[in-house]
Design a protein around this motif. Structure first.
Motif, PDB file in Angstrom:
ATOM      1  N   GLU A 153       6.770  -1.391  14.330  1.00  0.00           N
ATOM      2  CA  GLU A 153       6.658  -2.458  15.336  1.00  0.00           C
ATOM      3  C   GLU A 153       6.967  -3.821  14.711  1.00  0.00           C
ATOM      4  O   GLU A 153       7.592  -4.668  15.342  1.00  0.00           O
ATOM      5  CB  GLU A 153       5.254  -2.474  15.942  1.00  0.00           C
ATOM      6  CG  GLU A 153       4.983  -1.317  16.868  1.00  0.00           C
ATOM      7  CD  GLU A 153       3.540  -1.269  17.356  1.00  0.00           C
ATOM      8  OE1 GLU A 153       2.737  -2.162  16.995  1.00  0.00           O
ATOM      9  OE2 GLU A 153       3.217  -0.317  18.083  1.00  0.00           O
ATOM     10  N   ALA A 154       6.511  -4.043  13.480  1.00  0.00           N
ATOM     11  CA  ALA A 154       6.721  -5.337  12.816  1.00  0.00           C
ATOM     12  C   ALA A 154       8.168  -5.521  12.367  1.00  0.00           C
ATOM     13  O   ALA A 154       8.712  -6.620  12.435  1.00  0.00           O
ATOM     14  CB  ALA A 154       5.789  -5.464  11.607  1.00  0.00           C
ATOM     15  N   VAL A 155       8.793  -4.458  11.907  1.00  0.00           N
ATOM     16  CA  VAL A 155      10.180  -4.528  11.424  1.00  0.00           C
ATOM     17  C   VAL A 155      11.095  -4.217  12.604  1.00  0.00           C
ATOM     18  O   VAL A 155      11.209  -3.076  13.032  1.00  0.00           O
ATOM     19  CB  VAL A 155      10.408  -3.534  10.253  1.00  0.00           C
ATOM     20  CG1 VAL A 155      11.867  -3.527   9.842  1.00  0.00           C
ATOM     21  CG2 VAL A 155       9.515  -3.904   9.078  1.00  0.00           C
ATOM     22  N   LYS A 162       1.703  -4.135   3.381  1.00  0.00           N
ATOM     23  CA  LYS A 162       1.975  -5.497   2.913  1.00  0.00           C
ATOM     24  C   LYS A 162       2.945  -6.199   3.876  1.00  0.00           C
ATOM     25  O   LYS A 162       2.758  -7.367   4.227  1.00  0.00           O
ATOM     26  CB  LYS A 162       2.560  -5.438   1.500  1.00  0.00           C
ATOM     27  CG  LYS A 162       2.867  -6.773   0.888  1.00  0.00           C
ATOM     28  CD  LYS A 162       3.376  -6.583  -0.536  1.00  0.00           C
ATOM     29  CE  LYS A 162       3.732  -7.900  -1.186  1.00  0.00           C
ATOM     30  NZ  LYS A 162       4.188  -7.713  -2.576  1.00  0.00           N
ATOM     31  N   VAL A 163       3.978  -5.474   4.311  1.00  0.00           N
ATOM     32  CA  VAL A 163       4.969  -6.031   5.236  1.00  0.00           C
ATOM     33  C   VAL A 163       4.297  -6.399   6.557  1.00  0.00           C
ATOM     34  O   VAL A 163       4.495  -7.504   7.083  1.00  0.00           O
ATOM     35  CB  VAL A 163       6.128  -5.030   5.465  1.00  0.00           C
ATOM     36  CG1 VAL A 163       7.039  -5.489   6.596  1.00  0.00           C
ATOM     37  CG2 VAL A 163       6.919  -4.820   4.177  1.00  0.00           C
ATOM     38  N   HIS A 214      11.861  -8.871  10.095  1.00  0.00           N
ATOM     39  CA  HIS A 214      11.449  -9.246  11.450  1.00  0.00           C
ATOM     40  C   HIS A 214      12.225 -10.483  11.914  1.00  0.00           C
ATOM     41  O   HIS A 214      12.124 -11.542  11.297  1.00  0.00           O
ATOM     42  CB  HIS A 214       9.952  -9.560  11.500  1.00  0.00           C
ATOM     43  CG  HIS A 214       9.483  -9.901  12.869  1.00  0.00           C
ATOM     44  ND1 HIS A 214       9.092  -8.945  13.782  1.00  0.00           N
ATOM     45  CD2 HIS A 214       9.376 -11.095  13.510  1.00  0.00           C
ATOM     46  CE1 HIS A 214       8.761  -9.539  14.915  1.00  0.00           C
ATOM     47  NE2 HIS A 214       8.931 -10.839  14.769  1.00  0.00           N
ATOM     48  N   ASP A 215      12.968 -10.334  13.007  1.00  0.00           N
ATOM     49  CA  ASP A 215      13.640 -11.483  13.614  1.00  0.00           C
ATOM     50  C   ASP A 215      12.799 -11.937  14.808  1.00  0.00           C
ATOM     51  O   ASP A 215      12.718 -11.226  15.813  1.00  0.00           O
ATOM     52  CB  ASP A 215      15.055 -11.125  14.066  1.00  0.00           C
ATOM     53  CG  ASP A 215      15.824 -12.330  14.584  1.00  0.00           C
ATOM     54  OD1 ASP A 215      15.211 -13.387  14.844  1.00  0.00           O
ATOM     55  OD2 ASP A 215      17.058 -12.209  14.725  1.00  0.00           O
ATOM     56  N   PRO A 216      12.163 -13.101  14.704  1.00  0.00           N
ATOM     57  CA  PRO A 216      11.267 -13.552  15.781  1.00  0.00           C
ATOM     58  C   PRO A 216      11.984 -13.926  17.076  1.00  0.00           C
ATOM     59  O   PRO A 216      11.332 -14.165  18.087  1.00  0.00           O
ATOM     60  CB  PRO A 216      10.571 -14.774  15.159  1.00  0.00           C
ATOM     61  CG  PRO A 216      11.530 -15.284  14.151  1.00  0.00           C
ATOM     62  CD  PRO A 216      12.217 -14.051  13.602  1.00  0.00           C
TER      63      PRO A 216
END
Length: 116
Positions: A18-20, A81-82, A112-114
């Motif tokens: 989800e984060a990446v 960590k990520v 991650h591209d916000p």
């Protein structure tokens, strides 16, 4: 692997994916850019060396390309960590357009591209 460990790994994997939000090829290409290479914190004694985030980005590309069954305990530690970094950094979003900011570029080094 015990049930508890498997549950923890499953949760870590879900949070990581989800984060990446960048694909491996996309992240790899980004890491070659000047913007990517010029942001981020460098460990003491590594002047001119690779930033922590840039190094992490290279590892993230490897993790994304690896089969889930091949992931090691060290891989899961890095994934946690990520996730932690992305969540902390997102909470520090600056006001205004972030398209061409070091804040965004640093997050992109971590996969991650916000703007998505």
């Amino acid at each position: 692997m015990s049930g508890t460990e498997g549950d923890r790994h499953g949760e870590t994997y879900r949070e990581f994916t989800e984060a990446v939000n960048m694909r491996p090829g996309e992240l790899s290409a980004w890491l070659e850019s000047d913007e990517s290479k010029h942001v981020g914190w460098r460990k003491k004694g590594t002047a001119g060396g690779e930033s922590v985030g840039h190094s992490s980005g290279r590892r993230i590309v490897e993790l994304l390309r690896r089969k889930r069954a091949e992931l090691t305990e060290a891989d899961y530690r890095h994934m946690r960590k990520v996730v932690g970094y992305v969540h902390r950094h997102l909470a520090q979003r600056p006001a205004g357009d972030v398209r061409d900011t070091k804040w965004r570029w640093s997050l992109m080094n971590w996969g991650h591209d916000p703007l998505r």
